[in-house]
Design a protein around this motif. Structure first.
Motif, PDB file in Angstrom:
ATOM      1  N   TYR A   1      -9.616   2.678  -3.418  1.00 19.55           N
ATOM      2  CA  TYR A   1      -8.214   3.079  -3.361  1.00 19.55           C
ATOM      3  C   TYR A   1      -7.627   3.093  -4.766  1.00 19.55           C
ATOM      4  CZ  TYR A   1      -8.214  -2.030  -2.924  1.00 19.55           C
ATOM      5  OH  TYR A   1      -8.486  -3.370  -3.084  1.00 19.55           O
ATOM      6  N   THR A   2      -6.642   3.941  -4.949  1.00 20.32           N
ATOM      7  CA  THR A   2      -5.948   4.004  -6.232  1.00 20.32           C
ATOM      8  C   THR A   2      -4.903   2.893  -6.266  1.00 20.32           C
ATOM      9  OG1 THR A   2      -4.293   5.544  -5.370  1.00 20.32           O
ATOM     10  CG2 THR A   2      -6.288   6.491  -6.365  1.00 20.32           C
TER      11      THR A   2
ATOM     12  N   ARG B   1      -9.555   7.522  -8.903  1.00 20.59           N
ATOM     13  CA  ARG B   1     -10.520   6.423  -8.838  1.00 20.59           C
ATOM     14  C   ARG B   1     -11.896   7.008  -8.587  1.00 20.59           C
ATOM     15  NH1 ARG B   1     -10.870   1.094  -6.143  1.00 20.59           N
ATOM     16  NH2 ARG B   1     -12.862   0.297  -6.915  1.00 20.59           N
TER      17      ARG B   1
ATOM     18  N   THR C   1      -1.424   0.997  -6.257  1.00 14.26           N
ATOM     19  CA  THR C   1      -0.229   1.171  -5.434  1.00 14.26           C
ATOM     20  C   THR C   1       0.984   1.486  -6.306  1.00 14.26           C
ATOM     21  OG1 THR C   1      -1.000  -0.271  -3.663  1.00 14.26           O
ATOM     22  CG2 THR C   1       1.372  -0.038  -3.903  1.00 14.26           C
TER      23      THR C   1
ATOM     24  N   ASN D   1      -0.433   4.692  -1.654  1.00 14.95           N
ATOM     25  CA  ASN D   1      -1.485   5.202  -2.531  1.00 14.95           C
ATOM     26  C   ASN D   1      -2.450   6.110  -1.774  1.00 14.95           C
ATOM     27  OD1 ASN D   1      -2.002   2.325  -1.500  1.00 14.95           O
ATOM     28  ND2 ASN D   1      -4.083   3.043  -1.931  1.00 14.95           N
TER      29      ASN D   1
ATOM     30  N   ARG E   1       0.838  -1.196   0.000  1.00  9.44           N
ATOM     31  CA  ARG E   1       0.000   0.000   0.000  1.00  9.44           C
ATOM     32  C   ARG E   1       0.872   1.245   0.000  1.00  9.44           C
ATOM     33  NH1 ARG E   1      -3.540  -2.383   5.013  1.00  9.44           N
ATOM     34  NH2 ARG E   1      -4.575  -4.074   3.852  1.00  9.44           N
TER      35      ARG E   1
ATOM     36  N   ARG F   1     -12.493   5.931   2.948  1.00  7.67           N
ATOM     37  CA  ARG F   1     -13.277   5.082   3.838  1.00  7.67           C
ATOM     38  C   ARG F   1     -14.598   5.785   4.154  1.00  7.67           C
ATOM     39  NH1 ARG F   1      -9.477   2.966   8.828  1.00  7.67           N
ATOM     40  NH2 ARG F   1      -8.709   1.042   7.848  1.00  7.67           N
TER      41      ARG F   1
ATOM     42  N   TYR G   1      -6.580   6.558  -0.607  1.00 11.13           N
ATOM     43  CA  TYR G   1      -7.742   5.706  -0.331  1.00 11.13           C
ATOM     44  C   TYR G   1      -8.878   6.520   0.268  1.00 11.13           C
ATOM     45  CZ  TYR G   1      -6.639   5.833   4.680  1.00 11.13           C
ATOM     46  OH  TYR G   1      -6.414   6.250   5.969  1.00 11.13           O
TER      47      TYR G   1
ATOM     48  N   TYR H   1      -9.407  -2.860   4.026  1.00  7.59           N
ATOM     49  CA  TYR H   1      -8.753  -1.729   4.671  1.00  7.59           C
ATOM     50  C   TYR H   1      -9.322  -0.390   4.219  1.00  7.59           C
ATOM     51  CZ  TYR H   1      -5.724   0.153   0.922  1.00  7.59           C
ATOM     52  OH  TYR H   1      -5.240   0.773  -0.209  1.00  7.59           O
ATOM     53  N   ALA H   2      -9.935  -0.372   3.023  1.00  7.29           N
ATOM     54  CA  ALA H   2     -10.531   0.856   2.503  1.00  7.29           C
ATOM     55  C   ALA H   2     -11.702   0.493   1.592  1.00  7.29           C
ATOM     56  CB  ALA H   2      -9.493   1.680   1.749  1.00  7.29           C
TER      57      ALA H   2
END
Length: 427
Positions: free
Chosen positions: A156-157, A171, A159, A134, A132, A138, A136, A152-153
């Protein structure tokens, strides 16, 4: 399909089923909590600072229970625009990972675009680290709890890896039900440097999808660009056949989004090329195709987990029954006699299979899977499929295999190869 005893009655029933499942997904959307098309991020270029933290941002503990934190701070020499950028730096023994975040109100049903200029230097994943580096987002409900904490998110874009020049990566995601706010975060859980600049996050109007619901799949299309006549019936018949053949107890539904052109796909999805995207976590298939078989099978199997790639492809081709119209066993026989098919435990991961050539090894796994099912039944195979969810170690897979089949994996592999060498198609 069942025979029609009465054309008039059948037509009426079809009409009722169609209209019952149709709808406009945008009619009941609430007014947006933030303005549309405006960058919600405060201090997006990190030009304002309050000591060691950029104004409007918050440095937070993300993961790890140690004391050695991710290094972070103001970048003067390396930036994309303005005077400053923000950096995160991981070293091999970091055990307390920090992220930079800020929170904003948003509204369910709308879409969220987020992006940033990023540059990486010597980024690599070492033992105990996560891949990771990047941007993200949430989503949180009105009580401040995550709407879905399975991953985890929520978006996300890609990595960054290694060393590269500045690149803008973004994204687009849909905002789910029960969402009240969103965190945008900058993260690095690897060894190396990553710089961030010109971060943006914009709320966008929802796409006015029209919906047609069936038992296992919800179909979506844009007003004025419906599925061609018979396309939904064809896909539905295929899906029903898959569910029956694999004896699936379906959970939830797959969402099939149809785009009338590649141009419209690029515009809505936010990409520059391609015509298909599968969002596995959400069980969404976005495509310009009016019929899909391969990816649809994978979508139906998502609730059962993610087994090794060869096994996942094996069950798909068990349903499809051929390799581009050719006998799968014959294709596997050709690769085996041509010395292009290593032992299956040596082509276990997707990376291994890529290195050996997918056209060589996928028919092998497919043929082996069909051979297993023909001899021991679909129920045992599906038990193995579920048991090996997220298994990446061949030894762990072999242990599950022996528990279910009563024989070692490599022994069964050799038995299958001997069978393949003698295989002749029925005339």
């Amino acid at each position: 399909m069942t025979a029609r005893r009465c054309a008039t009655a059948a037509a009426l029933m079809a009409f009722m089923a169609l209209t019952a499942g149709c709808g406009d997904r945008t009619k009941k959307e609430a007014a947006p909590a933030s303005p549309l098309g405006v960058n919600l991020v405060t201090n997006p270029s990190f030009e304002e600072w309050n000591g060691a933290e950029p104004v409007g941002w918050k440095l937070e503990h993300f993961d790890g229970v140690g004391k050695k934190e991710t290094r972070h701070g103001k970048s003067i020499d390396e930036k994309k625009s303005g005077q400053f950028a923000f950096f995160l730096r991981g070293v091999y023994d970091v055990d307390r990972y920090m992220v930079l975040t800020q929170r904003h109100p948003v509204t369910p049903g709308y879409r969220l675009w987020f992006a940033a200029d990023m540059r990486g230097k010597n980024l690599q994943k070492n033992r105990g680290q996560e891949a990771r580096a990047n941007l993200y987002v949430r989503f949180y409900d009105k009580n401040g709890k995550r709407v879905n904490d399975r991953y985890y998110a929520d978006g996300y874009t890609r990595t960054l890896m290694g060393t590269g020049d500045w690149v803008r990566v973004g994204r687009r995601v849909d905002i789910p039900k029960n969402t009240a706010s969103v965190d945008i975060g900058l993260i690095c859980q690897m060894t190396g440097w990553i710089w961030f600049d010109d971060v943006e996050m914009m709320l966008e109007a929802p796409i006015p999808w029209k919906e047609i619901g069936t038992k296992h799949v919800n179909y979506y299309y844009l007003e004025g660009s419906p599925f061609p006549d018979g396309a939904i019936d064809k896909e539905t018949e295929f899906v029903d056949g898959c569910v029956k053949k694999l004896r699936l107890k379906t959970e939830g539904k797959v969402s099939y989004y149809y785009y009338p052109s590649e141009e419209k796909f690029h515009e809505i999805v936010g990409v520059k090329k391609g015509h298909e995207r599968a969002l596995w976590k959400k069980r969404e298939l976005h495509t310009t195709k009016t019929f899909d078989d391969h990816e649809m099978i994978h979508m139906l199997l998502v609730p059962l987990g993610t087994p090794p790639f060869g096994l996942a492809e094996g069950i798909v081709f068990y349903v499809l029954g051929s390799w581009e119209g050719r006998d799968l066993h014959l294709v596997a026989k050709e690769t085996l006699t041509g010395m292009r098919l290593p032992a299956l435990h040596k082509i276990f991961t997707q990376q291994d299979m890529d290195a050996a050539g997918m056209s060589n090894v996928v028919p092998g796994w497919a043929s082996f899977s069909i051979w297993l099912i023909d001899r021991h039944g679909i129920d045992k195979f599906m038990k193995l499929y579920v048991a090996t969810n997220e298994v990446e170690d061949p030894a762990v897979f072999a242990s599950h295999f022996k528990t279910i089949y009563g024989k070692d994996f490599d022994v069964m592999d050799r038995e299958w190869r001997l069978w393949i060498l003698r295989y002749q198609p029925r005339k």
